[in-house]
Each structure stands twice: as structure tokens, then as C-alpha cells.
Design a protein around this motif. Sequence first.
Motif, PDB file in Angstrom:
ATOM      1  N   VAL A 145       0.834  -1.202   0.000  1.00 32.76           N
ATOM      2  CA  VAL A 145       0.000   0.000   0.000  1.00 32.76           C
ATOM      3  C   VAL A 145       0.875   1.262   0.000  1.00 32.76           C
ATOM      4  O   VAL A 145       0.645   2.206  -0.758  1.00 32.76           O
ATOM      5  N   LEU A 148       2.333   1.800  -3.329  1.00 34.02           N
ATOM      6  CA  LEU A 148       1.361   2.224  -4.333  1.00 34.02           C
ATOM      7  C   LEU A 148       1.080   3.718  -4.253  1.00 34.02           C
ATOM      8  O   LEU A 148       0.991   4.396  -5.261  1.00 34.02           O
ATOM      9  N   PHE A 149       0.931   4.230  -3.030  1.00 31.83           N
ATOM     10  CA  PHE A 149       0.480   5.618  -2.907  1.00 31.83           C
ATOM     11  C   PHE A 149       1.609   6.588  -2.562  1.00 31.83           C
ATOM     12  O   PHE A 149       1.509   7.782  -2.815  1.00 31.83           O
ATOM     13  N   ASN A 204      -7.515   5.790  -5.011  1.00 35.68           N
ATOM     14  CA  ASN A 204      -7.161   5.967  -6.412  1.00 35.68           C
ATOM     15  C   ASN A 204      -8.031   7.039  -7.067  1.00 35.68           C
ATOM     16  O   ASN A 204      -7.546   7.927  -7.750  1.00 35.68           O
TER      17      ASN A 204
ATOM     18  N   TRP B 446      -5.060  -0.538 -13.397  1.00 32.75           N
ATOM     19  CA  TRP B 446      -4.160  -0.122 -12.327  1.00 32.75           C
ATOM     20  C   TRP B 446      -4.724  -0.548 -10.966  1.00 32.75           C
ATOM     21  O   TRP B 446      -4.031  -1.115 -10.136  1.00 32.75           O
ATOM     22  N   ILE B 447      -6.021  -0.281 -10.763  1.00 30.46           N
ATOM     23  CA  ILE B 447      -6.655  -0.635  -9.486  1.00 30.46           C
ATOM     24  C   ILE B 447      -6.646  -2.149  -9.294  1.00 30.46           C
ATOM     25  O   ILE B 447      -6.338  -2.664  -8.220  1.00 30.46           O
ATOM     26  N   ALA B 450      -3.254  -3.365  -8.412  1.00 34.29           N
ATOM     27  CA  ALA B 450      -2.921  -3.012  -7.029  1.00 34.29           C
ATOM     28  C   ALA B 450      -3.625  -3.949  -6.055  1.00 34.29           C
ATOM     29  O   ALA B 450      -3.019  -4.467  -5.105  1.00 34.29           O
ATOM     30  N   THR B 454      -1.927  -6.875  -3.376  1.00 31.80           N
ATOM     31  CA  THR B 454      -2.139  -7.011  -1.929  1.00 31.80           C
ATOM     32  C   THR B 454      -2.648  -8.413  -1.583  1.00 31.80           C
ATOM     33  O   THR B 454      -2.241  -8.996  -0.583  1.00 31.80           O
TER      34      THR B 454
END
Lengths: 286, 503
Positions: A145, A148-149, A204, B446-447, B450, B454
Amino acid sequence: MEVFEVSNIDFDRYSNRQLAGVPLLALGIALAIILTWFVLYGTPVFLGIEFTGGTELTLRTQDSPSAIQRTFENEITSIRQIRTQENVYLVTFQSANSDVLASQARSAGYEIEAIETTSPIFGESAQQQALFGLVAAFIGMSIIVFLLFRTFVPSIAVVLSAFSDIVIPIAVMDLLGIELSIGTVAALLMLIGYSVDSDILLNNHVLRRSGSFYESVYRAMRTGVTMTVTSISAMTVMTIVSYLFGIELLTSIGFILVIGLATDLMNTYMLNLSLLRWYKFEGVKR
Amino acid sequence: MSTIRERWRVVLLTILIIASGVAIFAPGIGQSAGLTNLQYGLDLAGGARLRAPVVGITAEGVNVTGQNELDIEQNISSQLNVDITDVQARPAQNTVEVFADNVTQQGLRNALQQMGLNPSTVRDGVTAETRQTIVNVLQHKVNALGLSGGSVSIAQAAAGTHFIIIEVPNRDIAEVKEVVDERGVVKIVASFPAPGNKTGTIRKTVLTQGDFASIQPPTTQQGVPVVPVTLTQSAAKDFAAAMLKYGFTTGRGIENCQYQSAPNSSYCILTVLNGEVVYAAGMGGNLAQDIRTGNFNQTGKFVIQTRNMSEARQLQINLQAGALPASLDLENGTANYISSSRAENFKVTTFITALVAVFAVSGVVFLRYGRREVALPMIVTALSEVIILLGFAAAIRLPLTLSHIAGFIAVIGTGVDDLIIIADEVLTEEVSSSHVFKNRFRKALWIIGAAAATTIIAMAPLTQLSLGDLRGFAIITILGVLIGVIITRPAYGDILRELMTDK
């Protein structure tokens, strides 16, 4: 035509403090319950025989539960009847000597459908492994996480939500007396994977897309709520059906997921959202 | 735009589904008797499973050589008061193992130090070589039951402890325990031509089970697979005397064994298991030399040559008469049993449960989108992931258990989530061109990527742990997510584009 529609909530009416307060209070209560259990029983959650050691026999017999109780010399921890199968009982013992228990059952004329025995030493090793697995999974998820951010507040919002998504179901397990089994560990791990989906979606949309904050939130909610509601309904059905059939593993996985996903709805759209809003409108300016 | 190149994902998906269908249903690929080629594990087929650690402690970093090996074994066994067969020194690994439950780590360390040897570590458990021998012996015994699907494997727990897992279909716990404990009777018999002018062969038993101090795992010597064995001192003396007396050390006796073709003129050393000759070998030149000079009486060591490694392994198991080098600590493991009828019942009811869960997903998706061209491909795509996984399971003959079924459900769950993301992303406004579509589609990916990352990272630790049945669950989930993200979920996007932009 769409029969159900995800309605837009007027988030503007609530302050960040109000929005975050509810899930944080729930998290606090859950942690308090788990702590209480730890103080009272020495373990944060009731452990099943896979973790403590012991034996579970699945028996077919005409005997009543009290007659079953008298049949065995060893102390019985619990007797449960399987709903859809007549005269089938799950009987658990502290003893890990399945040979003795099986012969007692046979000499009483019981038909043995299944035996599951775990020695205390093996159980202890399983406990350590389960704990290690959960912690490693959670840390791994957190790292992904953050990668990603790459910003602190949105990332920590996701991680905090996921943490709460696991802690609240554990507290519910304590209150309802549900034991931690291999199946519930699997469910908690599934939650780590599942619950961050809607958070990632929300972050997102807010951080990486054009459009106003609320537009992005509503768009993310439309998708995210659909996702979670779909999963909840599937898991509810699975829990009920597998309970009726007496498939313990699927029942425990399903139940924990229902609780966890419901918790996730609250955490994503109250806790994560308020942190994100604070970051977007106040945090960034600093 | 409807070229194969543009739609390669849909084409690939179709090919995979067809291949999976073949793997699942085509006769002759698997061995299962049912409608499909799917294999079922314990809780869906019925049977018993034992999981137990091996009794023993191991000293590592001990300076063991070919010369002091036997010395160490004899010395340690007398110091610790255990049977010599329960001490194993390994020159290649520099380890000394003791397979007795009444010896402490400190006890072994002290005994070795008495001999002037300083182990770097002493730990619970045995070496990988010993475990492998146990697995080979048990596998051999399980196969001897004449049941397919019986399996023996090694699993590692977190703290470095290992467990041996034995799974046998259609047997109960007591029967599997019997298989573990049972031993055959093994004898080494000398077979040679009758002396003088009499005809025929003479057979003399020269060694029995108690005469072996140790039987080592097979190795190769000068490229020949051999099983090294060591006799006790008294047995070595008797064996040497017998070999001299029967003429095995003479020119006629050395390397002259044609047990099948010319038994009457052969000098053979036979391995006899439960009264049946399972192996015949001739006397080697070096060993004959050793026996003549009297060297053999000191070492008691010789090797039995075989033609290949699997023969060597088989011989080793035969020599041990199905005995395990170290015993299994059944008290400190787990035992599971499930009757065939209950397992059969599970097979049907889990199938119904999974089906009902799929219906629930379909129902919600239809209610939400209210458009068949969006919802129907969504459900079909999610199901195709399960079909591909089942095909994969059938192809590699993975025995399915309840935990795999849970994994399938997890895959449908994450799959539908991703498909909803794709659909919503694409359908937000009217899709005017395929360029706009591609742009949105990339954002959706992309989502999805991601979320997949996880999930995979959350499941990864489980694939390394031996936490009961959770390994199967984790592997199926990871595999499903990978197939989903790489092939099926993007393919759904392609299908949707086809349906949306053509209008």
C-alpha cells in the motif's frame, strides 16, 4: 434498468471528527474486548483444537447428547448436532488420544464418521505459524500500500482500515464464542486481501483522478459498495448453506467474511474517507 | 478492429477453457474412476492422515570421516546406552544423529566431547537424509498396500521442525499406524554350488536383521550406485569365516553371480525378504581381498553394488525390512480420519454450496446492472477462472480438498470485484471511441493490479507454512488471482468493448 442504486450520502454535513469517530470508537471497543479476553482467559481469542490440541469425533448415533456424555470416560469439551443430518454429532475432547476415544465410541455402537486429533505440541506450533502468517500478511500488505500511494496519510488510512477490519471480527468472535480455527485464520487472511480493495479504489479515485473530491468519492462508492455488497451476499448465502450441510470450514470462513466486509463498509467510507478528506483539504496545505 | 491481434486475450481465454475442459473430462488422462479426471484429497475422498515429527537429535559440525565413523557410532551408543542402530554418523554431512527419545541435547554434546569432538550445534530433529529415507520407506510400504493415491511427504513448521505426513485413502487411523510400525523379515543368504562332485546349489543364511550395525542411504562409488552397510563386530567375523569357507573369496567365487541364468554355477549373495529373493549380487574383488587379509573383521563394512539408483534405494529399503531409521513420534502429531460416505457427502454439498454462492453473486450483479450484456459476460468470466483452475488441478493431478474449494470461492470473490471495477470504469459515460475505452480500461487495470498485489502478498506466507490445509487454499487463491489479472479479467474488458462500442 437498475433495481438497486448506491445512493449518495451528503458527507458535507459531517465533520471529519464525526465521521472518523464512529469507526474509531468501534475499533476501541473491539480492542478493549480482545484485551479483556486476554486478561480473563489468557488468550485474545478462543482457540480451537487445531491450536490447543485435542480430538473432535463426528459420530452417528441414536443416543441423546447426555447419553453421549456418559459414554466417554474422557472429559467432553462440547457436543454439537449437525442440522441437516439426523443423529450426527460433533464431539470435542481435550484428550489427544484418538485411539482410546475411537474404541470407546465403537464399543458403544457409535458409527465414526470422522476423527480429527491434534497433539498439544503440534497445536502450539500451529498457533505460532498462524500468528506469523497473519502478521507477515499484514506487513506485506502495508508495504504494498505504501509503495502504491507513496504518501503517508492516504497509505496509513488504508492500513488502519484493514487493521480494524481484522480486529472487529476477532472481537465479534470473542463475544459469540466462536473459536479460532484454521478456517477462521484463512478468512482473516482473505479479509486482508479483500478489504483493501475498496480502500485502494477510493484512494485511487480521489488522488489520481480529475474532478472534485465529492465527485470522485461518489464514483468510487458506486463501484466499491457494489463490490462489497456482492461479496457480502455471496458469503451470507455460503455461510447459511454450509452451516446447514455441516461443512464447518466454509461456515467459519463465510461468517468471518460477512462480519469483516460489513466492517469494511464502515471503515472505508467513514474512517478512510475522513482521513482522505483531511489530507486533501488541510493536510496538503501544510 | 476485430482482428485476432486485438482480441488475443479473448482467444487465449477460449483456448484455456477448452484445454481445461479436456483436462477435466477427457478419459484416460487421470486415473480416477469418476466422471472427471479430478483427484480428491482426504476430506473429499475419505481415508486417514497421520502427521508426526521424527524422534531424534542431531549434532552438526562434527568432524566425521570414513575412518572414525564406526568408532563414533559404537562409542556414542555405549556412552548413551542406546542401540547402535540408533546412532548414525555421516561423514558427508559432518553430523551425528541419535534416534532415541531418552537422550538430551546436552547428553549428546557431552558424549561427543568425551571423544574429543566438538559439535558446532546440537538440535532437536534429524537430518534431511534421514527424513528422505523415512519417506522412501513409508512410500514403499504405502504402495505395497496396493492403493493408489497414498502419499508420504515432508512438511516444515515455522521453527525449523519437520513433520512426516502419511495419507492413505480408504483406511482408518489404526490401519495407517500399523503400516508405519510393520516390519518384514530380512535375511542375507549365500547361494553357491555344492562342493566336490555333487550337483545343485547350497543355500546358507549368513546374516539376519540383528547383524547390521547400520545401513546407509545409497550413494555412488566410482559411478556405481551402492548401498553401504556395516556389520556388528561379531557378525563381521562370522560373515568373513562363512565367505572363506564357501569359496566366495576364491577366483571362482568372485564376481560370478548369474542367479537367473545359471544358478547352479553361481556364487550369489541373496537378499531375502519375507522368504522371497528380492536381490542377488556377486562377491566383489576388493571385499574378497579384505576378507582374505582379515581387514574386514575390523571394519565390518562393505557396499552392495546395484545397477541404478532406484534399485539401490529399493535394496536399502529391503535391507531395512521396512524399518524406519528413526521412529515417528505419533503422540506429538495429528491424526485425521474421514469415512468414505462422509467424504462423498462433502463432495456433493460443497459443490452445491459453491453453486449457491455463484447464484447469489449473479443475482446481485443482475440487480445492480440490469443489463444482460454487462452481467452475463461478468458471471461467465468469473466462472471461467474456476474452470481454468480446475483444469489445472486435473492436469497436475492435485488432490482437491475443502481448502481448495475455499480458494475457488475466494477467486470468484476477487474476480467479480475486479469485473465490477472494469464495468463501472468503462460504463461511466457513453463510450465514444475505442481510444476512450482503452484509456479507461488502463485506469481500471491499475486498481485491479494493485488489489491483486495485496491479495497475493497476503497469501504468500501461507504457501511456505505447513498450517494444516491452508497451503492449498493460498496456492489456489494466488494462482486464481494471477490467471484473473493476466488473462480473464482483461478479456472481460475486451468482450465489453466489443458489446459497447459496436452499437
